[in-house]
Design a protein around this motif. Sequence first.
Motif, PDB file in Angstrom:
ATOM      1  N   ILE A  89     -60.919  26.773 -11.883  1.00 52.56           N
ATOM      2  CA  ILE A  89     -59.956  25.682 -11.676  1.00 52.56           C
ATOM      3  C   ILE A  89     -59.006  26.076 -10.554  1.00 52.56           C
ATOM      4  O   ILE A  89     -58.424  27.163 -10.574  1.00 52.56           O
ATOM      5  N   ALA A  90     -58.883  25.202  -9.566  1.00 54.13           N
ATOM      6  CA  ALA A  90     -57.886  25.371  -8.508  1.00 54.13           C
ATOM      7  C   ALA A  90     -56.747  24.400  -8.798  1.00 54.13           C
ATOM      8  O   ALA A  90     -56.956  23.189  -8.839  1.00 54.13           O
ATOM      9  N   LEU A  91     -55.567  24.917  -9.020  1.00 55.93           N
ATOM     10  CA  LEU A  91     -54.425  24.071  -9.368  1.00 55.93           C
ATOM     11  C   LEU A  91     -53.212  24.468  -8.544  1.00 55.93           C
ATOM     12  O   LEU A  91     -53.137  25.567  -7.998  1.00 55.93           O
ATOM     13  N   GLY A  92     -52.283  23.545  -8.443  1.00 57.75           N
ATOM     14  CA  GLY A  92     -51.040  23.797  -7.736  1.00 57.75           C
ATOM     15  C   GLY A  92     -49.886  23.844  -8.711  1.00 57.75           C
ATOM     16  O   GLY A  92     -50.063  23.702  -9.919  1.00 57.75           O
ATOM     17  N   ALA A  93     -48.678  24.026  -8.179  1.00 59.31           N
ATOM     18  CA  ALA A  93     -47.502  24.140  -9.033  1.00 59.31           C
ATOM     19  C   ALA A  93     -46.612  22.910  -8.988  1.00 59.31           C
ATOM     20  O   ALA A  93     -45.537  22.909  -9.595  1.00 59.31           O
ATOM     21  N   SER A  94     -47.057  21.854  -8.307  1.00 65.83           N
ATOM     22  CA  SER A  94     -46.276  20.623  -8.279  1.00 65.83           C
ATOM     23  C   SER A  94     -47.184  19.470  -7.879  1.00 65.83           C
ATOM     24  O   SER A  94     -48.285  19.675  -7.364  1.00 65.83           O
ATOM     25  N   GLY A  95     -46.706  18.262  -8.132  1.00 65.29           N
ATOM     26  CA  GLY A  95     -47.420  17.072  -7.685  1.00 65.29           C
ATOM     27  C   GLY A  95     -48.761  16.878  -8.353  1.00 65.29           C
ATOM     28  O   GLY A  95     -49.012  17.319  -9.481  1.00 65.29           O
ATOM     29  N   GLN A  96     -49.670  16.219  -7.620  1.00 63.86           N
ATOM     30  CA  GLN A  96     -50.976  15.867  -8.170  1.00 63.86           C
ATOM     31  C   GLN A  96     -51.838  17.090  -8.453  1.00 63.86           C
ATOM     32  O   GLN A  96     -52.619  17.090  -9.406  1.00 63.86           O
ATOM     33  N   THR A  97     -51.706  18.136  -7.647  1.00 69.29           N
ATOM     34  CA  THR A  97     -52.521  19.331  -7.898  1.00 69.29           C
ATOM     35  C   THR A  97     -52.128  19.999  -9.216  1.00 69.29           C
ATOM     36  O   THR A  97     -52.965  20.603  -9.881  1.00 69.29           O
ATOM     37  N   LEU A  98     -50.868  19.901  -9.599  1.00 67.17           N
ATOM     38  CA  LEU A  98     -50.450  20.422 -10.905  1.00 67.17           C
ATOM     39  C   LEU A  98     -50.992  19.541 -12.023  1.00 67.17           C
ATOM     40  O   LEU A  98     -51.524  20.058 -13.020  1.00 67.17           O
ATOM     41  N   ALA A  99     -50.896  18.228 -11.863  1.00 71.60           N
ATOM     42  CA  ALA A  99     -51.399  17.312 -12.893  1.00 71.60           C
ATOM     43  C   ALA A  99     -52.905  17.483 -13.080  1.00 71.60           C
ATOM     44  O   ALA A  99     -53.399  17.581 -14.220  1.00 71.60           O
ATOM     45  N   ASP A 100     -53.660  17.520 -11.978  1.00 66.60           N
ATOM     46  CA  ASP A 100     -55.117  17.678 -12.076  1.00 66.60           C
ATOM     47  C   ASP A 100     -55.482  19.036 -12.687  1.00 66.60           C
ATOM     48  O   ASP A 100     -56.398  19.135 -13.508  1.00 66.60           O
ATOM     49  N   GLY A 101     -54.772  20.084 -12.284  1.00 59.75           N
ATOM     50  CA  GLY A 101     -55.066  21.412 -12.804  1.00 59.75           C
ATOM     51  C   GLY A 101     -54.815  21.511 -14.290  1.00 59.75           C
ATOM     52  O   GLY A 101     -55.614  22.105 -15.031  1.00 59.75           O
ATOM     53  N   LEU A 102     -53.721  20.929 -14.767  1.00 58.76           N
ATOM     54  CA  LEU A 102     -53.427  20.966 -16.199  1.00 58.76           C
ATOM     55  C   LEU A 102     -54.439  20.149 -16.986  1.00 58.76           C
ATOM     56  O   LEU A 102     -54.830  20.529 -18.100  1.00 58.76           O
ATOM     57  N   ASP A 103     -54.890  19.031 -16.425  1.00 62.62           N
ATOM     58  CA  ASP A 103     -55.932  18.236 -17.100  1.00 62.62           C
ATOM     59  C   ASP A 103     -57.218  19.057 -17.252  1.00 62.62           C
ATOM     60  O   ASP A 103     -57.859  19.056 -18.308  1.00 62.62           O
ATOM     61  N   ALA A 104     -57.604  19.751 -16.184  1.00 65.67           N
ATOM     62  CA  ALA A 104     -58.808  20.581 -16.241  1.00 65.67           C
ATOM     63  C   ALA A 104     -58.635  21.727 -17.231  1.00 65.67           C
ATOM     64  O   ALA A 104     -59.578  22.098 -17.943  1.00 65.67           O
ATOM     65  N   LEU A 105     -57.440  22.276 -17.293  1.00 63.67           N
ATOM     66  CA  LEU A 105     -57.182  23.375 -18.224  1.00 63.67           C
ATOM     67  C   LEU A 105     -57.209  22.886 -19.672  1.00 63.67           C
ATOM     68  O   LEU A 105     -57.712  23.582 -20.572  1.00 63.67           O
ATOM     69  N   ARG A 106     -56.708  21.689 -19.921  1.00 66.37           N
ATOM     70  CA  ARG A 106     -56.789  21.114 -21.270  1.00 66.37           C
ATOM     71  C   ARG A 106     -58.237  20.901 -21.683  1.00 66.37           C
ATOM     72  O   ARG A 106     -58.629  21.186 -22.821  1.00 66.37           O
ATOM     73  N   ALA A 107     -59.043  20.386 -20.745  1.00 63.52           N
ATOM     74  CA  ALA A 107     -60.467  20.166 -21.045  1.00 63.52           C
ATOM     75  C   ALA A 107     -61.161  21.493 -21.343  1.00 63.52           C
ATOM     76  O   ALA A 107     -61.985  21.591 -22.268  1.00 63.52           O
ATOM     77  N   PHE A 108     -60.839  22.531 -20.590  1.00 62.18           N
ATOM     78  CA  PHE A 108     -61.429  23.851 -20.853  1.00 62.18           C
ATOM     79  C   PHE A 108     -61.015  24.353 -22.232  1.00 62.18           C
ATOM     80  O   PHE A 108     -61.846  24.875 -22.992  1.00 62.18           O
ATOM     81  N   ALA A 109     -59.733  24.216 -22.566  1.00 59.47           N
ATOM     82  CA  ALA A 109     -59.251  24.707 -23.853  1.00 59.47           C
ATOM     83  C   ALA A 109     -59.987  24.035 -25.008  1.00 59.47           C
ATOM     84  O   ALA A 109     -60.407  24.697 -25.971  1.00 59.47           O
ATOM     85  N   ARG A 110     -60.175  22.731 -24.910  1.00 55.30           N
ATOM     86  CA  ARG A 110     -60.884  22.024 -25.987  1.00 55.30           C
ATOM     87  C   ARG A 110     -62.326  22.501 -26.081  1.00 55.30           C
ATOM     88  O   ARG A 110     -62.859  22.737 -27.177  1.00 55.30           O
ATOM     89  N   SER A 111     -62.993  22.610 -24.950  1.00 55.95           N
ATOM     90  CA  SER A 111     -64.399  23.010 -24.992  1.00 55.95           C
ATOM     91  C   SER A 111     -64.580  24.440 -25.479  1.00 55.95           C
ATOM     92  O   SER A 111     -65.548  24.751 -26.165  1.00 55.95           O
ATOM     93  N   GLU A 112     -63.624  25.301 -25.178  1.00 60.27           N
ATOM     94  CA  GLU A 112     -63.751  26.710 -25.567  1.00 60.27           C
ATOM     95  C   GLU A 112     -63.327  26.939 -27.020  1.00 60.27           C
ATOM     96  O   GLU A 112     -64.005  27.624 -27.771  1.00 60.27           O
ATOM     97  N   ILE A 113     -62.213  26.333 -27.403  1.00 62.56           N
ATOM     98  CA  ILE A 113     -61.701  26.574 -28.758  1.00 62.56           C
ATOM     99  C   ILE A 113     -62.627  25.973 -29.803  1.00 62.56           C
ATOM    100  O   ILE A 113     -62.833  26.558 -30.867  1.00 62.56           O
ATOM    101  N   TYR A 114     -63.195  24.814 -29.501  1.00 63.29           N
ATOM    102  CA  TYR A 114     -64.053  24.156 -30.482  1.00 63.29           C
ATOM    103  C   TYR A 114     -65.533  24.471 -30.272  1.00 63.29           C
ATOM    104  O   TYR A 114     -66.402  23.777 -30.805  1.00 63.29           O
ATOM    105  N   ARG A 115     -65.787  25.504 -29.530  1.00 56.01           N
ATOM    106  CA  ARG A 115     -67.182  25.904 -29.295  1.00 56.01           C
ATOM    107  C   ARG A 115     -67.822  26.344 -30.617  1.00 56.01           C
ATOM    108  O   ARG A 115     -67.267  27.161 -31.352  1.00 56.01           O
ATOM    109  N   GLY A 116     -68.977  25.767 -30.920  1.00 62.11           N
ATOM    110  CA  GLY A 116     -69.696  26.120 -32.136  1.00 62.11           C
ATOM    111  C   GLY A 116     -69.235  25.386 -33.379  1.00 62.11           C
ATOM    112  O   GLY A 116     -69.762  25.614 -34.461  1.00 62.11           O
ATOM    113  N   VAL A 117     -68.232  24.486 -33.230  1.00 62.77           N
ATOM    114  CA  VAL A 117     -67.753  23.719 -34.385  1.00 62.77           C
ATOM    115  C   VAL A 117     -68.591  22.471 -34.527  1.00 62.77           C
ATOM    116  O   VAL A 117     -68.794  21.706 -33.594  1.00 62.77           O
ATOM    117  N   THR A 118     -69.105  22.256 -35.727  1.00 63.05           N
ATOM    118  CA  THR A 118     -69.940  21.061 -35.970  1.00 63.05           C
ATOM    119  C   THR A 118     -69.179  20.034 -36.758  1.00 63.05           C
ATOM    120  O   THR A 118     -68.211  20.342 -37.451  1.00 63.05           O
TER     121      THR A 118
END
Length: 501
Positions: free
Chosen positions: A472-501
Motif C-alpha cells: 500500500i502506498a499512502l500519504g499523510a494528508s488529502g486523498q492519498t491518506l483517505a485511499d491509503g486508510l481504505d486499503a489498510l482497512r480492507a487488508f485488516a479485514r482480510s487478514e484478521i478474518y482469514r480462515g473464519v467460516t
Amino acid sequence: MSRLVRPWAGRFLDEGTAFGPGDSLLSEITGPLPKDQEFVLLMQGALQGQGKALCLHPYPKWEAALRPDRGGFPVRPRTGQEPKNDSEEIASQALGRMNEVLARVQELQEALDEPSETWPRLRAAWTRAQDEEDPRMAEIVRQARDLLPVVRNLEKRIRRVLRRHRELTPLDRVQEMDRASMVWLSRQPGKTVAERAGANQRILATVRQEDFNTLENRVFHSYLRLAADVAREWVRQHPNAQASNRYRAVDSYRKVCLSLARMLVGQSVGLAGPGATPNYVLMQDKGYRLVYDGWIKLLQRQKIEDDLWAWQAQAWTDFSVLAIVLALDELEESELVAQSPILWRDEAYTGRWFEQDRPLAVFWLRETGRVVEVQARPEAPGPLLTLARAHVALRITDPNRGDLPRRVAVWTPHAMQRFDLEQSAEDSLERVKQIQRFSSHEVLRNGLILAPAHGVSEAITKSHDNLRVNAIALGASGQTLADGLDALRAFARSEIYRGVT
C-alpha cells in the motif's frame, strides 16, 4: 555491516557503492555493532545462535555523507526559501511530505489528553486531515492566532530610548553640556560665549535623540523576519486551502510581519542573534516576552527539523503503526483490551516523538475469538521477523484453537524516491517464501508493505499458494491518506478474518 536497498532484499549493495535517494538506508549487522557508523538500532534478534541487528542510517544534511557512504540526496530547504531549480523543488516537496507525516504523528499528543478516547480522537483528527481544504495545525498557525494582537500592540508602543551625543547646537537650544563640550568651548576664540559661538551661533552641546535599536526591538525584528519566512513556507505547502480560516490567518500574519519588519528597518533596528540573552524588558514586558517566546519556538522548530529531516524514516514508521492501530480499532467487534503507556517527548529524538512498551495495542475480537497484537520495534522479534527484517508486525492468536500463533510482517520502508510498488510486492513475496523453509514455533505467511505515496496512492496484492503480500502506498494528508486508510482497512479485514467460516 551489509547494506540493504530494501528490507526484504535478497542481495546487498556492493562494496564501494553509496546509498542513493531511492534506497531505504538500512543495514543488517551480524555480530557486534560498529562504532564508526551513523545509525539507530531498529531491531536486534538472533538466528541459529548468531546475533543479527537491523539498523537505519540517517538522510545526510548535505548531498553526500560518509560512514556509511550516501550520495545524491536533496538538501533540506532553508526556511522561507522559494525553489529555484528542479533539485530544490524536489527537496521542497520532500519537506512538505515530512511535515504532513509529522503533523499526523503529533496529533497523537493532543489525543493523549483523554487516555480513554485516544484512538477515537486521533481518528477524528486524521479524518479532518483527509480534507486538503482544512490544512494542518502548526506552530505558525498558533502564533498567527495568538500573537497578532500582541504584534499590533507593540507596533503602537515600540520601545525607544534617549541616547546622549554631542553636536553643534544653536545657543538658545543648549540644555546640557558635558566635560568634552566645555573643553571644546574653551578652545574657541573669543571672550564671551556668544563670541565663541561664532557667526552661526552654535556650540558643541549634549543632545538626546530617540534610538529604537534596543535589544528587545532587535529580537522583535528577528522574530518578524523568521515568522514571515515560516508563514510563507506553510502557505506554499497548502495551495488547496486558500478558502480556509487557517490559510487566511497565516497569510495575513505573514503580510503584517513583513510590513512591521520594513518599519523597523526604517528606524535602523538591527537583528538579534539566536543566542541573544534576554534583558529586563524581554522578561518583564508582557508583549515583548510573548514575542521572545514565539521567536524561541520558531528557532527550536528549525533545529528540530534538521533532526527530523535526517530521521524521516523513523517518523514514517510511527505514522504507519498509528494507521494500523486505527484500522484495527474500526473493526465492529474489536475491543482494545490493553494499551502500552505512551510517553510523549518534549523534543524528537532520532525522529521519534514518543516511546511505548511492547506491544503498543492488543485487540480482542469478541465474536471471532481472536487476539491481535500490534508490535513495533520488538525487543524479542524471534527468528521469523529477524529473517523478514520487519521491525513492525501483527501477532494473531486464536486461544480457542490449538493453532500456532501467526505473524504478519509489516515493512515500513522510506525513501526520497517513490517505490515500484508492484516489484516491491513481488520481491517481498519471495522473501516470505524463503521464510517457509525455516521451522519455528510461530507461522509467518503474509506480509504488508506501507510505503510513502509521493502523491499517488496505490494498493497491490501478490500471492502464491497460501502466501500473500499486500503493498500500500499512502500519504499523510488529502486523498492519498483517505485511499491509503481504505486499503489498510480492507487488508485488516482480510487478514484478521482469514480462515473464519
